[in-house]
Design a protein around this motif. Structure first.
Motif, PDB file in Angstrom:
ATOM      1  N   VAL A  14       0.818  -1.209   0.000  1.00 46.76           N
ATOM      2  CA  VAL A  14       0.000   0.000   0.000  1.00 46.76           C
ATOM      3  C   VAL A  14       0.859   1.269   0.000  1.00 46.76           C
ATOM      4  O   VAL A  14       0.625   2.166  -0.808  1.00 46.76           O
ATOM      5  CB  VAL A  14      -1.001  -0.016   1.172  1.00 46.76           C
ATOM      6  N   PRO A  15       1.874   1.385   0.872  1.00 48.29           N
ATOM      7  CA  PRO A  15       2.671   2.618   0.825  1.00 48.29           C
ATOM      8  C   PRO A  15       3.398   2.821  -0.505  1.00 48.29           C
ATOM      9  O   PRO A  15       3.578   3.953  -0.941  1.00 48.29           O
ATOM     10  CB  PRO A  15       3.693   2.456   1.953  1.00 48.29           C
ATOM     11  N   LEU A  16       3.799   1.745  -1.150  1.00 49.15           N
ATOM     12  CA  LEU A  16       4.528   1.893  -2.409  1.00 49.15           C
ATOM     13  C   LEU A  16       3.615   2.068  -3.615  1.00 49.15           C
ATOM     14  O   LEU A  16       4.039   2.590  -4.636  1.00 49.15           O
ATOM     15  CB  LEU A  16       5.434   0.686  -2.640  1.00 49.15           C
ATOM     16  N   SER A  17       2.376   1.638  -3.517  1.00 47.66           N
ATOM     17  CA  SER A  17       1.482   1.794  -4.659  1.00 47.66           C
ATOM     18  C   SER A  17       0.924   3.214  -4.753  1.00 47.66           C
ATOM     19  O   SER A  17       0.458   3.616  -5.813  1.00 47.66           O
ATOM     20  CB  SER A  17       0.347   0.775  -4.598  1.00 47.66           C
ATOM     21  N   ALA A  18       0.981   3.969  -3.679  1.00 46.78           N
ATOM     22  CA  ALA A  18       0.486   5.350  -3.712  1.00 46.78           C
ATOM     23  C   ALA A  18       1.261   6.239  -4.688  1.00 46.78           C
ATOM     24  O   ALA A  18       0.645   7.021  -5.411  1.00 46.78           O
ATOM     25  CB  ALA A  18       0.499   5.933  -2.307  1.00 46.78           C
ATOM     26  N   PRO A  19       2.591   6.169  -4.768  1.00 43.54           N
ATOM     27  CA  PRO A  19       3.311   7.038  -5.697  1.00 43.54           C
ATOM     28  C   PRO A  19       3.104   6.703  -7.180  1.00 43.54           C
ATOM     29  O   PRO A  19       3.599   7.406  -8.043  1.00 43.54           O
ATOM     30  CB  PRO A  19       4.787   6.862  -5.327  1.00 43.54           C
ATOM     31  N   LEU A  20       2.358   5.665  -7.472  1.00 47.59           N
ATOM     32  CA  LEU A  20       2.146   5.292  -8.860  1.00 47.59           C
ATOM     33  C   LEU A  20       1.058   6.130  -9.532  1.00 47.59           C
ATOM     34  O   LEU A  20       0.639   5.829 -10.646  1.00 47.59           O
ATOM     35  CB  LEU A  20       1.797   3.803  -8.960  1.00 47.59           C
ATOM     36  N   SER A  21       0.622   7.204  -8.878  1.00 49.72           N
ATOM     37  CA  SER A  21      -0.413   8.053  -9.468  1.00 49.72           C
ATOM     38  C   SER A  21       0.079   8.733 -10.742  1.00 49.72           C
ATOM     39  O   SER A  21      -0.701   8.999 -11.653  1.00 49.72           O
ATOM     40  CB  SER A  21      -0.895   9.090  -8.464  1.00 49.72           C
ATOM     41  N   ARG A  22       1.364   9.003 -10.804  1.00 51.07           N
ATOM     42  CA  ARG A  22       1.924   9.606 -12.026  1.00 51.07           C
ATOM     43  C   ARG A  22       1.820   8.637 -13.199  1.00 51.07           C
ATOM     44  O   ARG A  22       1.460   9.032 -14.310  1.00 51.07           O
ATOM     45  CB  ARG A  22       3.373  10.012 -11.787  1.00 51.07           C
ATOM     46  N   LEU A  23       2.116   7.370 -12.948  1.00 46.08           N
ATOM     47  CA  LEU A  23       1.958   6.364 -13.989  1.00 46.08           C
ATOM     48  C   LEU A  23       0.486   6.237 -14.389  1.00 46.08           C
ATOM     49  O   LEU A  23       0.170   6.106 -15.571  1.00 46.08           O
ATOM     50  CB  LEU A  23       2.489   5.008 -13.517  1.00 46.08           C
ATOM     51  N   ALA A  47       5.069  -5.404  -8.889  1.00 46.18           N
ATOM     52  CA  ALA A  47       6.499  -5.509  -9.194  1.00 46.18           C
ATOM     53  C   ALA A  47       7.313  -4.577  -8.304  1.00 46.18           C
ATOM     54  O   ALA A  47       8.382  -4.962  -7.805  1.00 46.18           O
ATOM     55  CB  ALA A  47       6.751  -5.197 -10.663  1.00 46.18           C
ATOM     56  N   LEU A  48       6.816  -3.371  -8.088  1.00 47.38           N
ATOM     57  CA  LEU A  48       7.514  -2.429  -7.209  1.00 47.38           C
ATOM     58  C   LEU A  48       7.578  -2.963  -5.777  1.00 47.38           C
ATOM     59  O   LEU A  48       8.636  -2.941  -5.145  1.00 47.38           O
ATOM     60  CB  LEU A  48       6.809  -1.075  -7.236  1.00 47.38           C
ATOM     61  N   ALA A  49       6.452  -3.471  -5.271  1.00 44.99           N
ATOM     62  CA  ALA A  49       6.433  -4.010  -3.908  1.00 44.99           C
ATOM     63  C   ALA A  49       7.343  -5.227  -3.772  1.00 44.99           C
ATOM     64  O   ALA A  49       8.072  -5.363  -2.781  1.00 44.99           O
ATOM     65  CB  ALA A  49       5.007  -4.363  -3.501  1.00 44.99           C
ATOM     66  N   LEU A  50       7.320  -6.131  -4.766  1.00 46.73           N
ATOM     67  CA  LEU A  50       8.194  -7.304  -4.701  1.00 46.73           C
ATOM     68  C   LEU A  50       9.669  -6.915  -4.791  1.00 46.73           C
ATOM     69  O   LEU A  50      10.506  -7.479  -4.087  1.00 46.73           O
ATOM     70  CB  LEU A  50       7.847  -8.296  -5.805  1.00 46.73           C
ATOM     71  N   LEU A  78       1.815  -7.860   9.875  1.00 48.85           N
ATOM     72  CA  LEU A  78       0.796  -7.915  10.922  1.00 48.85           C
ATOM     73  C   LEU A  78       0.510  -6.535  11.497  1.00 48.85           C
ATOM     74  O   LEU A  78      -0.631  -6.240  11.876  1.00 48.85           O
ATOM     75  CB  LEU A  78       1.223  -8.882  12.032  1.00 48.85           C
ATOM     76  N   TYR A  79       1.515  -5.685  11.556  1.00 47.97           N
ATOM     77  CA  TYR A  79       1.340  -4.307  12.023  1.00 47.97           C
ATOM     78  C   TYR A  79       0.358  -3.571  11.118  1.00 47.97           C
ATOM     79  O   TYR A  79      -0.560  -2.895  11.590  1.00 47.97           O
ATOM     80  CB  TYR A  79       2.703  -3.611  12.041  1.00 47.97           C
ATOM     81  N   GLY A  80       0.528  -3.707   9.798  1.00 48.34           N
ATOM     82  CA  GLY A  80      -0.387  -3.065   8.862  1.00 48.34           C
ATOM     83  C   GLY A  80      -1.800  -3.600   8.985  1.00 48.34           C
ATOM     84  O   GLY A  80      -2.773  -2.846   8.946  1.00 48.34           O
ATOM     85  N   LEU A  81      -1.932  -4.917   9.138  1.00 47.25           N
ATOM     86  CA  LEU A  81      -3.248  -5.528   9.317  1.00 47.25           C
ATOM     87  C   LEU A  81      -3.903  -5.036  10.601  1.00 47.25           C
ATOM     88  O   LEU A  81      -5.091  -4.686  10.615  1.00 47.25           O
ATOM     89  CB  LEU A  81      -3.116  -7.050   9.338  1.00 47.25           C
ATOM     90  N   PHE A  82      -3.125  -4.974  11.682  1.00 41.92           N
ATOM     91  CA  PHE A  82      -3.654  -4.519  12.963  1.00 41.92           C
ATOM     92  C   PHE A  82      -4.179  -3.096  12.867  1.00 41.92           C
ATOM     93  O   PHE A  82      -5.283  -2.801  13.292  1.00 41.92           O
ATOM     94  CB  PHE A  82      -2.564  -4.608  14.042  1.00 41.92           C
ATOM     95  N   TRP A  83      -3.395  -2.193  12.298  1.00 40.11           N
ATOM     96  CA  TRP A  83      -3.829  -0.800  12.209  1.00 40.11           C
ATOM     97  C   TRP A  83      -4.977  -0.624  11.219  1.00 40.11           C
ATOM     98  O   TRP A  83      -5.835   0.238  11.398  1.00 40.11           O
ATOM     99  CB  TRP A  83      -2.665   0.108  11.861  1.00 40.11           C
ATOM    100  N   GLY A  84      -5.018  -1.452  10.180  1.00 38.40           N
ATOM    101  CA  GLY A  84      -6.155  -1.410   9.261  1.00 38.40           C
ATOM    102  C   GLY A  84      -7.447  -1.814   9.952  1.00 38.40           C
ATOM    103  O   GLY A  84      -8.482  -1.163   9.794  1.00 38.40           O
ATOM    104  N   LEU A  85      -7.393  -2.879  10.733  1.00 40.59           N
ATOM    105  CA  LEU A  85      -8.580  -3.308  11.484  1.00 40.59           C
ATOM    106  C   LEU A  85      -8.951  -2.315  12.572  1.00 40.59           C
ATOM    107  O   LEU A  85     -10.132  -2.067  12.819  1.00 40.59           O
ATOM    108  CB  LEU A  85      -8.350  -4.696  12.086  1.00 40.59           C
ATOM    109  N   ALA A  86      -7.957  -1.728  13.219  1.00 42.59           N
ATOM    110  CA  ALA A  86      -8.235  -0.747  14.273  1.00 42.59           C
ATOM    111  C   ALA A  86      -8.876   0.504  13.699  1.00 42.59           C
ATOM    112  O   ALA A  86      -9.769   1.093  14.324  1.00 42.59           O
ATOM    113  CB  ALA A  86      -6.942  -0.393  15.006  1.00 42.59           C
ATOM    114  N   SER A  87      -8.478   0.915  12.500  1.00 42.01           N
ATOM    115  CA  SER A  87      -9.075   2.111  11.908  1.00 42.01           C
ATOM    116  C   SER A  87     -10.518   1.841  11.493  1.00 42.01           C
ATOM    117  O   SER A  87     -11.351   2.751  11.534  1.00 42.01           O
ATOM    118  CB  SER A  87      -8.261   2.574  10.709  1.00 42.01           C
TER     119      SER A  87
END
Length: 92
Positions: A14-23, A47-50, A78-87
């Motif tokens: 998720v953090p790396l897919s955000a800058p792909l708005s230019r593409l 591909a960017l995330a991998l 798990l940290y990302g999953l936890f904060w996603g569920l908490a939000s």
């Protein structure tokens, strides 16, 4: 190495897919159909995330040991999953 790379790719997707708005903007201005544009965007973000996940896992594996690199990838995912569920819980 593959499990750690997959975990880091999941944690960084998720953090790396955000800058792909230019593409996305370049593809929108181009002649491709919308379905092809969506496929290209998904493949580019994966591909960017991998790629970054592999570099992160290799770097942490080299600095801390291979087990630690994979363990930290699991913790980050798990940290990302936890904060996603908490939000979701905080929304009305």
């Amino acid at each position: 190495m593959l499990p750690g790379t997959a975990l880091w790719a999941l944690a960084l997707y998720v953090p790396l897919s955000a800058p792909l708005s230019r593409l996305e903007q370049v593809l929108a201005d181009g002649p491709l159909e919308e379905s092809v544009q969506q496929v290209l965007l998904v493949l580019a973000s994966l591909a960017l995330a991998l790629g970054v996940g592999a570099l992160t896992n290799l770097g942490l594996g080299w600095a801390l040991g291979p087990g630690w690199g994979t363990s930290l990838g699991l913790m980050a995912a798990l940290y990302g999953l936890f904060w996603g569920l908490a939000s979701l819980r905080g929304e009305p």
